[in-house]
Design an enzyme around this catalytic site. Structure first.
Site, PDB file in Angstrom:
ATOM      1  N   HIS A  56     -83.720 -74.160  75.831  1.00 17.06           N
ATOM      2  CA  HIS A  56     -84.882 -73.272  75.981  1.00 17.06           C
ATOM      3  C   HIS A  56     -84.482 -72.055  76.802  1.00 17.06           C
ATOM      4  CE1 HIS A  56     -85.086 -75.670  79.664  1.00 17.06           C
ATOM      5  NE2 HIS A  56     -86.017 -74.887  80.158  1.00 17.06           N
ATOM      6  N   HIS A  58     -85.485 -70.571  79.689  1.00 16.28           N
ATOM      7  CA  HIS A  58     -85.575 -70.367  81.133  1.00 16.28           C
ATOM      8  C   HIS A  58     -84.221 -69.980  81.719  1.00 16.28           C
ATOM      9  CE1 HIS A  58     -89.600 -72.699  81.752  1.00 16.28           C
ATOM     10  NE2 HIS A  58     -89.783 -71.465  81.362  1.00 16.28           N
ATOM     11  N   ASP A  60     -82.584 -70.584  84.357  1.00 13.55           N
ATOM     12  CA  ASP A  60     -81.663 -71.567  84.930  1.00 13.55           C
ATOM     13  C   ASP A  60     -80.988 -72.427  83.857  1.00 13.55           C
ATOM     14  OD1 ASP A  60     -84.108 -72.862  84.406  1.00 13.55           O
ATOM     15  OD2 ASP A  60     -83.772 -74.367  85.956  1.00 13.55           O
ATOM     16  N   HIS A  61     -81.229 -72.106  82.589  1.00 18.00           N
ATOM     17  CA  HIS A  61     -80.525 -72.774  81.489  1.00 18.00           C
ATOM     18  C   HIS A  61     -79.677 -71.803  80.665  1.00 18.00           C
ATOM     19  CE1 HIS A  61     -82.499 -76.788  81.766  1.00 18.00           C
ATOM     20  NE2 HIS A  61     -83.322 -76.056  82.498  1.00 18.00           N
ATOM     21  N   HIS A 114     -93.093 -77.876  77.649  1.00 19.83           N
ATOM     22  CA  HIS A 114     -92.589 -77.169  78.835  1.00 19.83           C
ATOM     23  C   HIS A 114     -92.521 -75.676  78.524  1.00 19.83           C
ATOM     24  CE1 HIS A 114     -90.241 -76.458  82.449  1.00 19.83           C
ATOM     25  NE2 HIS A 114     -89.251 -75.965  81.736  1.00 19.83           N
ATOM     26  N   ASP A 133     -85.506 -79.678  79.632  1.00 23.71           N
ATOM     27  CA  ASP A 133     -86.607 -79.941  80.561  1.00 23.71           C
ATOM     28  C   ASP A 133     -87.804 -80.568  79.855  1.00 23.71           C
ATOM     29  OD1 ASP A 133     -84.976 -78.835  82.455  1.00 23.71           O
ATOM     30  OD2 ASP A 133     -86.218 -77.067  82.838  1.00 23.71           O
ATOM     31  N   HIS A 171     -81.899 -81.581  85.016  1.00 26.61           N
ATOM     32  CA  HIS A 171     -82.038 -81.419  86.467  1.00 26.61           C
ATOM     33  C   HIS A 171     -81.850 -82.737  87.205  1.00 26.61           C
ATOM     34  CE1 HIS A 171     -83.564 -77.251  86.664  1.00 26.61           C
ATOM     35  NE2 HIS A 171     -84.130 -77.529  85.495  1.00 26.61           N
TER      36      HIS A 171
END
Length: 255
Positions: A56, A58, A60-61, A114, A133, A171
């Site tokens: 996805h 975001h 942090d990915h 999410h 996530d 995570h």
């Protein structure tokens, strides 16, 4: 021969994954929070990244994606529904599409909730599912863009995979997830044992990801929203499974 899996810690509490096919040398990287730890993990094993799979959009990915792609020349693969907010994709996939890593073939699963456009990658022959996530160890992602029923539907797709599947999520949230899960099912013996094992692992600096789907089915409150004992614990015996899930997710948001 199944894909060889390597878990790569990134940033403060993120994980990336390497999935390597020894027969062909093909190596997929799943999610790229940052490039340096992934490049180091590849170099340590003398592997070359051939594919980058993104769950996805975001940051942090995907923050390290451009650097990793530039360094390796790997093909970048992600969801067609997310293509407008991902770095440029070489392949844009939809639910039911397949992706081949060496000799192994994975299938794309839409797990929106999410985010809208979030996907998971299931490699049945290797017993792996990369969930980002969506489904997480003892948890699930907060519902930011989708709806609660949509997230429940996504989790039910993952819940029916073979129980010995390894769930590779994004995570290291397991210890805090365990604390919340015990507020839902304090008398769940399997959950009590898992919470103790997670605490011991984290005290020693060991990761708790990936996790086995069978373990999630026995202990993860978000997968267990349809169980009679969970409905009783939530005082929602007559409610739909999706409504119970929504109540549990909302309680976690306030936890």
């Amino acid at each position: 021969m199944p894909l060889e899996l390597v878990t790569v810690p990134c940033l403060k509490d993120n994980y990336a994954f390497l999935a390597h096919d020894a027969a062909t040398g093909a190596t997929a990287v799943v999610d790229v929070p940052e490039a340096a730890p992934i490049l180091n993990a590849l170099a340590e094993r003398d592997w070359k990244a051939s594919h980058i799979l993104i769950t996805h959009h975001h940051d942090d990915h995907i923050a390290g994606l451009k650097a990793l792609a530039a360094a390796t020349g790997a093909r970048v693969i992600g969801a067609a529904a997310d293509a407008h907010r991902l770095p440029k994709l070489n392949e844009a996939l939809r639910e039911g599409d397949t992706i081949r890593i060496g000799m192994d073939e994975g299938k794309v699963i839409d797990v929106s909730g999410h985010t809208v456009g979030h996907v998971a990658y299931h490699f049945p022959a290797s017993g792996l599912v990369f969930t980002g996530d969506s489904l997480m160890a003892l948890g699930c992602g907060r519902v930011f863009e989708g709806t609660m029923p949509q997230m429940w539907e996504s989790l039910t797709k993952l819940a029916v995979l073979p129980p010995d599947t390894l769930v590779c999520s994004g995570h290291e949230y397991t210890q805090s997830n365990a604390r919340f899960a015990l507020t839902v099912e304090p008398d769940n013996a399997a959950l009590q044992a898992r919470a103790a094992a997670v605490a011991a692992a984290r005290a020693e600096g060991r990761p708790t990801v990936p996790s086995r789907l069978s373990e999630e089915l026995a202990t993860n409150p978000f997968l267990r929203a349809g169980r009679p004992e969970v409905k009783r614990a939530m005082a929602m015996e007559a409610a739909s499974d999706a409504a119970v899930f929504a109540a549990i997710r909302s309680a976690k948001d306030r936890f």
